[in-house]
Design a protein around this motif. Structure first.
Motif, PDB file in Angstrom:
ATOM      1  N   PRO A 155       5.483 -33.386  21.878  1.00  0.00           N
ATOM      2  CA  PRO A 155       6.488 -33.370  22.958  1.00  0.00           C
ATOM      3  C   PRO A 155       6.210 -34.371  24.073  1.00  0.00           C
ATOM      4  CG  PRO A 155       4.977 -31.546  23.246  1.00  0.00           C
ATOM      5  CD  PRO A 155       4.594 -32.205  21.950  1.00  0.00           C
ATOM      6  N   LEU A 156       6.156 -35.638  23.721  1.00  0.00           N
ATOM      7  CA  LEU A 156       6.047 -36.679  24.731  1.00  0.00           C
ATOM      8  C   LEU A 156       7.423 -36.871  25.376  1.00  0.00           C
ATOM      9  CD1 LEU A 156       3.826 -39.275  22.809  1.00  0.00           C
ATOM     10  CD2 LEU A 156       3.120 -37.484  24.413  1.00  0.00           C
ATOM     11  N   PRO A 157       7.487 -37.565  26.503  1.00  0.00           N
ATOM     12  CA  PRO A 157       8.790 -37.783  27.153  1.00  0.00           C
ATOM     13  C   PRO A 157       9.808 -38.424  26.207  1.00  0.00           C
ATOM     14  CG  PRO A 157       7.004 -38.406  28.611  1.00  0.00           C
ATOM     15  CD  PRO A 157       6.371 -38.102  27.284  1.00  0.00           C
ATOM     16  N   GLU A 158      11.062 -38.129  26.428  1.00  0.00           N
ATOM     17  CA  GLU A 158      12.152 -38.623  25.577  1.00  0.00           C
ATOM     18  C   GLU A 158      12.063 -40.133  25.395  1.00  0.00           C
ATOM     19  OE1 GLU A 158      15.352 -38.021  23.075  1.00  0.00           O
ATOM     20  OE2 GLU A 158      14.260 -36.485  24.188  1.00  0.00           O
ATOM     21  N   GLY A 159      12.125 -40.563  24.142  1.00  0.00           N
ATOM     22  CA  GLY A 159      12.090 -41.988  23.841  1.00  0.00           C
ATOM     23  C   GLY A 159      10.699 -42.557  23.689  1.00  0.00           C
ATOM     24  N   SER A 364       0.229 -40.712  28.199  1.00  0.00           N
ATOM     25  CA  SER A 364       1.577 -41.098  27.793  1.00  0.00           C
ATOM     26  C   SER A 364       2.026 -42.291  28.624  1.00  0.00           C
ATOM     27  CB  SER A 364       2.546 -39.933  27.993  1.00  0.00           C
ATOM     28  OG  SER A 364       3.879 -40.307  27.703  1.00  0.00           O
ATOM     29  N   PHE A 365       3.024 -43.003  28.099  1.00  0.00           N
ATOM     30  CA  PHE A 365       3.618 -44.117  28.840  1.00  0.00           C
ATOM     31  C   PHE A 365       5.115 -43.859  29.008  1.00  0.00           C
ATOM     32  CE2 PHE A 365      -0.288 -46.278  28.342  1.00  0.00           C
ATOM     33  CZ  PHE A 365      -0.283 -47.363  29.214  1.00  0.00           C
ATOM     34  N   ILE A 366       5.602 -44.033  30.232  1.00  0.00           N
ATOM     35  CA  ILE A 366       7.029 -43.897  30.537  1.00  0.00           C
ATOM     36  C   ILE A 366       7.464 -45.141  31.288  1.00  0.00           C
ATOM     37  CG2 ILE A 366       8.791 -42.530  31.686  1.00  0.00           C
ATOM     38  CD1 ILE A 366       6.953 -40.119  31.496  1.00  0.00           C
ATOM     39  N   ASP A 367       8.457 -45.844  30.749  1.00  0.00           N
ATOM     40  CA  ASP A 367       8.958 -47.071  31.378  1.00  0.00           C
ATOM     41  C   ASP A 367       7.827 -48.059  31.667  1.00  0.00           C
ATOM     42  OD1 ASP A 367      11.568 -46.112  31.347  1.00  0.00           O
ATOM     43  OD2 ASP A 367      11.362 -45.139  33.300  1.00  0.00           O
ATOM     44  N   GLY A 368       6.885 -48.140  30.747  1.00  0.00           N
ATOM     45  CA  GLY A 368       5.810 -49.112  30.869  1.00  0.00           C
ATOM     46  C   GLY A 368       4.668 -48.706  31.773  1.00  0.00           C
ATOM     47  N   ARG A 369       4.720 -47.493  32.317  1.00  0.00           N
ATOM     48  CA  ARG A 369       3.661 -47.027  33.211  1.00  0.00           C
ATOM     49  C   ARG A 369       2.924 -45.853  32.587  1.00  0.00           C
ATOM     50  NH1 ARG A 369       4.031 -49.020  38.294  1.00  0.00           N
ATOM     51  NH2 ARG A 369       2.758 -47.321  39.120  1.00  0.00           N
TER      52      ARG A 369
END
Length: 443
Positions: A155-159, A364-369
């Motif tokens: 369950p990582l962030p969507e996408g 995890s990575f979200i929007d490159g961060r």
């Protein structure tokens, strides 16, 4: 380096669970970042927690930049892997903590799926942030986990995919395209079983990317009961519709999780235990339930399709193919090679941050961060697992996948001429055909 809180510290790293393309990329990235930019020493533990639960301080090696630099783009794991779960036994966990203490490990990076993440979280719980330690007990340990699975069901962030998934989908797609060409050349159907017990991401990704004729995943059935009869009839509907198009070949991709959804009662109802014995070892767990993983699901579906088609007055050649093991230790494609470098870098960045003194986390990575996800938010203490990320069957992506499959639709059964043509390929009346195949239509 001089300003890093990790300077002069020791970092341990291990791999648990099944292989996935990109493991070496994480190991390499963690090692290079830790040594060159934080002045750390890196210890690689061989075969996950296996030797740690034995209390061994010798089944490991010092990792250097030169030792890992060339491995980031290679498949497999230079540290091996194992499914040993020390969290199941306090004595095992005590031995793990004892080895970490004796070897003066300050930080721990685990790479793996649910079980390895839980094991890492339990190390953090006992000697990490917030743990109560008496005199002489283990020192404070910073812990993080890098999630991996080709199933993409964590369950990582969507996408945000799990590393290894994109490589597995890519290579699985190439294989399936080749089988599609063979099906067209020889006039037969292939039944491909894709890995993915908890979710259908890999099956759908392979099926959609290879333009397979039909793909079936557990999620699309929503709350409806999944039966062997229903799965077979969904494929038969595709076969018959293709025949009307003048095509006597096709490829059906099925997620292996469908056999879990059918369950023991469903298989026994459709086949009976005597027939089921032909498809593998009939083993039962301590609760008396069948171990479905010991059964050849592809061969079950293939033979059942032949039987159901024969009853309808049709005949078709099928070949079954399991797809998964040949994907797990493949060299990562550029996406995963780059992604795992980010993850390894992110793991060390987290360990060097003040946040790692507050909680252990999944990277995890979200929007490159880089975004650390606390263990407590991600892992259910009752199930000791993360909640599986299912395919969103309400998404436009899934609806697009359906549009490009060849499946029976309401229009096929509502329009009189179409219904007559389809039923004419069988020994069923139009009314009987509609009644039988209407439940196979995905809304």
């Amino acid at each position: 380096m001089a300003n890093s809180p990790l300077n002069g510290k020791r970092l341990g790293i291990l791999v648990g669970g099944g292989p996935a393309p990109g493991i070496n990329g994480v190991i390499s990235s963690v090692t290079i970042e830790a040594i060159l930019n934080h002045g750390m020493e890196v210890i690689g533990f061989q075969n996950g927690f296996r030797h740690l639960v034995e209390g061994s301080t010798t089944k490991n090696r010092v990792l250097t930049v030169d030792a890992v630099a060339a491995s980031y783009h290679r498949g497999g794991s230079i540290l091996g892997t194992a499914r040993t779960n020390p969290a199941k036994d306090e004595k095992d966990m005590a031995k793990v903590l004892g080895v970490l203490k004796e070897m003066n490990i300050d930080c721990l990076v685990t790479i793996g799926g649910d079980d390895t993440a839980f094991s890492g979280s339990q190390v953090a719980k006992r000697v990490g942030p917030g743990a109560v330690r008496g005199p002489g007990e283990n020192k404070f340990l910073r812990v993080c986990h890098v999630p991996k699975t080709i199933d993409n069901d964590l369950p990582l962030p969507e996408g945000t995919p799990t590393f290894g998934f994109e490589t597995a989908r890519h290579l699985g797609t190439l294989t399936t395209r080749n089988l599609h060409a063979d099906a067209k050349t020889t006039g037969r159907w292939y039944v491909i079983i894709s890995m993915g017990r908890a979710a259908g991401h890999l099956a759908l990704g392979i099926g959609k990317s290879s333009a397979s004729t039909i793909t079936l995943i557990p999620e699309e059935f929503r709350d409806k009961s999944i039966t062997l009869e229903g799965i077979a009839d969904a494929i038969i509907g595709s076969i018959l519709k293709r025949k009307l198009q003048g095509k006597d070949y096709g490829v059906a991709v099925l997620a292996e999780g469908l056999i879990e959804s059918i369950g023991e009662k469903g298989l026994l109802s459709a086949l009976g235990e005597d027939e089921l014995k032909h498809y593998g070892r009939i083993e039962r767990d301590e609760h008396g339930h069948l171990r479905l993983g010991e059964l050849e699901f592809g061969r079950i579906v293939k033979d059942y399709l032949k039987k159901r088609l024969k009853e309808l007055g049709q005949k078709m050649d099928f070949i079954d193919k399991d797809l998964g093991y040949e994907l797990r230790s493949a060299d990562p494609i550029p996406f995963d090679a780059e992604y795992t470098r980010d993850l390894g870098y992110g793991a060390v960045k987290f360990l060097a941050s003040d946040l790692s003194s507050q909680y252990g986390a999944i990277i995890s990575f979200i929007d490159g961060r880089m975004v650390p996800l606390p263990f407590e938010q991600m892992i259910d203490p009752k199930t000791q697992r993360m909640r599986p990320r299912k395919v969103n069957v309400d998404s436009e992506s899934f609806k697009c996948a359906l549009r490009y499959m060849v499946r029976l639709e309401h229009a096929d059964l509502e329009e009189a001429a179409s219904l007559k043509a389809l039923s004419g390929l069988t020994n069923l009346s139009p009314e009987a055909f509609k009644a039988r195949f209407l439940p196979t239509i995905t809304e």
